[in-house]
Design an enzyme around this catalytic site. Structure first.
Site, short mmCIF file in Angstrom:
data_model
loop_
_atom_site.label_atom_id
_atom_site.label_comp_id
_atom_site.label_asym_id
_atom_site.label_seq_id
_atom_site.Cartn_x
_atom_site.Cartn_y
_atom_site.Cartn_z
N ASP A 9 0.85 -1.20 0.00
CA ASP A 9 0.00 0.00 0.00
C ASP A 9 0.88 1.25 0.00
OD1 ASP A 9 0.98 -0.39 2.59
OD2 ASP A 9 -0.80 0.46 3.55
N ASP A 13 7.53 3.85 3.23
CA ASP A 13 8.42 2.71 3.49
C ASP A 13 8.13 1.57 2.54
OD1 ASP A 13 5.98 2.61 4.95
OD2 ASP A 13 6.77 1.08 6.29
N ASP A 14 6.88 1.49 2.03
CA ASP A 14 6.60 0.50 0.97
C ASP A 14 7.45 0.81 -0.26
OD1 ASP A 14 3.97 1.20 2.47
OD2 ASP A 14 3.52 -0.77 1.64
N ASN A 151 0.86 1.39 17.04
CA ASN A 151 0.96 2.76 16.52
C ASN A 151 -0.42 3.32 16.14
OD1 ASN A 151 0.71 1.23 14.16
ND2 ASN A 151 2.61 1.96 13.23
N GLU A 157 -1.00 -2.31 15.65
CA GLU A 157 -0.19 -1.78 14.55
C GLU A 157 -1.11 -1.50 13.36
OE1 GLU A 157 1.62 -1.85 10.81
OE2 GLU A 157 0.46 -3.54 11.55
N ASN A 159 -1.24 -1.95 9.95
CA ASN A 159 -1.65 -2.92 8.91
C ASN A 159 -2.65 -3.94 9.44
OD1 ASN A 159 -0.07 -1.75 6.94
ND2 ASN A 159 1.68 -3.12 7.29
N HIS A 232 9.82 0.32 8.26
CA HIS A 232 9.06 -0.88 8.61
C HIS A 232 9.12 -1.94 7.49
CE1 HIS A 232 7.10 1.37 11.86
NE2 HIS A 232 6.78 2.31 10.98
C1 BDR Z 1 2.97 -0.02 8.55
O1 BDR Z 1 1.85 0.81 8.29
C2 BDR Z 1 2.12 1.66 7.22
O2 BDR Z 1 1.89 2.98 7.59
C3 BDR Z 1 3.55 1.43 6.79
O3 BDR Z 1 3.65 1.46 5.37
C4 BDR Z 1 3.86 0.05 7.34
O4 BDR Z 1 3.47 -0.95 6.42
C5 BDR Z 1 3.63 0.41 9.85
O5 BDR Z 1 2.71 0.32 10.91
CA CA Z 2 2.95 -0.47 4.08
#
Ligand code: BDR
Ligand code: CA
Length: 302
Positions: A9, A13-14, A151, A157, A159, A232
């Site tokens: 997505d 970081d992707d 987060n 988290e 995802n 990540h």
């Molecule tokens: C994950 O959530 C997205 O915001 C980032 O791309 C990562 O895959 C980190 O919690």
């Molecule tokens: Ca991601």
């Protein structure tokens, strides 16, 4: 080289994970999902990345929302576009199909890893359509969950929080899962020094990655007071291509789908005083950040 499909997505970081994967693995396909931004934006970003990389990797668009409820996005972290204010790269690429799930099922092979770095919706649909799919792939490396802090919420988290029902199906499917959660990825950080090194290397992928760092560092400074960001998603790529860099433990992982405070939490059985539940995942606990970052910088061209 390890063969993989990246389910993503993009996402700052992707984007780095996609570049890394194309340099250190054989990426046979990319599937996209709603997550950091709506599906149309994450798919466009994936296409743009293939143009930056000058590769023909097919991009298949997938789920526009979770199994249950409304889509959840992360505009505070990734902006409305998914890539903040990073310069767009003009291109004329198109998706190979709008059927990511069909592609995942057709492309399955015993040496193909699924590197899942967004919400797990496409994977859950694939398992539902063909429960034998999990036996026909090498395994699934997930960036998601945590054996510790969250987060999206104090304990969840992003995802997993964005589609807990899908995540539960994946963890319950019996497939070999490697989980790179926040407890691991928070050990793998970029800072302004990394951005400077990228800027100094005058190649397109490094220039692009420098912009990604600048944008995300600014956002993280507003959110946390620190100009650092966790890489990540590249951790899940490294878990497949460089497993020696990541310390894992076999653990039982369940996904909370009901709790009012804990929906989307990955409950990791770390008990030592009683017999823990039978493991269903290899959970990452430590990463050799120096060697991992050297791999990432090399892949970006710095
Ligand atoms: C994950 O959530 C997205 O915001 C980032 O791309 C990562 O895959 C980190 O919690
Ligand atoms: Ca991601």
């Amino acid at each position: 080289m390890k063969r993989m499909i990246i389910d993503c997505d993009p996402g700052h970081d992707d984007a780095i994970a996609l570049i890394l994967a194309h340099r250190v693995a054989d990426v046979v396909g990319i599937t996209t999902v709603s997550g950091n931004a709506p599906l149309s934006a994450t798919t466009e970003n994936a296409l743009m990345l293939t143009a930056l990389l000058e590769v023909d990797t097919p991009v298949h668009a997938g789920a526009a929302g979770p199994l249950v409820g409304e889509p959840v996005h992360a505009a505070m972290v990734h902006g409305e576009s998914g890539l903040g204010t990073v310069d767009r790269i003009p291109h004329s690429r198109h998706v190979a199909s709008d059927d990511a799930v069909g592609y995942l099922l057709d492309a399955a092979a015993e040496d193909i890893w699924i590197v899942a770095i967004g919400p797990l919706t496409n994977l859950a649909h694939a398992i539902e359509r063909d429960p034998t799919w999990t036996e026909r792939i090498a395994g699934i490396a997930i960036m998601g969950g945590s054996a510790g802090v969250g987060n999206a919420t104090p304990v969840a988290e992003f995802n997993i929080y964005a589609d807990p029902e899908a995540a539960a199906r994946v963890f319950e499917s019996g497939v070999e899962v490697v989980m790179c959660g926040l407890n691991l990825t928070h050990q793998f950080l970029t800072d302004d020094g990394i951005a400077e090194r990228l800027r100094a290397a005058d190649v397109p992928t490094a220039r692009f990655a420098a912009q990604i760092c600048d944008d995300i560092h600014g956002r993280m400074e507003s959110l946390t007071g620190r100009r650092t960001a966790a890489l990540h998603d590249p951790c899940a790529v490294l878990a497949v291509t460089h497993p020696d860099l990541i310390e894992t433990e076999a653990r039982a992982v369940s996904v909370e789908v009901d709790g009012t405070l804990t929906r989307g939490m990955t409950v990791v059985d770390q008990r030592i005083t009683r017999r823990p539940n039978a493991p269903n995942a290899l959970v990452g606990y430590g990463i050799d950040a120096e060697k991992g970052m050297a791999q990432v910088l090399d892949a970006l061209g710095a």
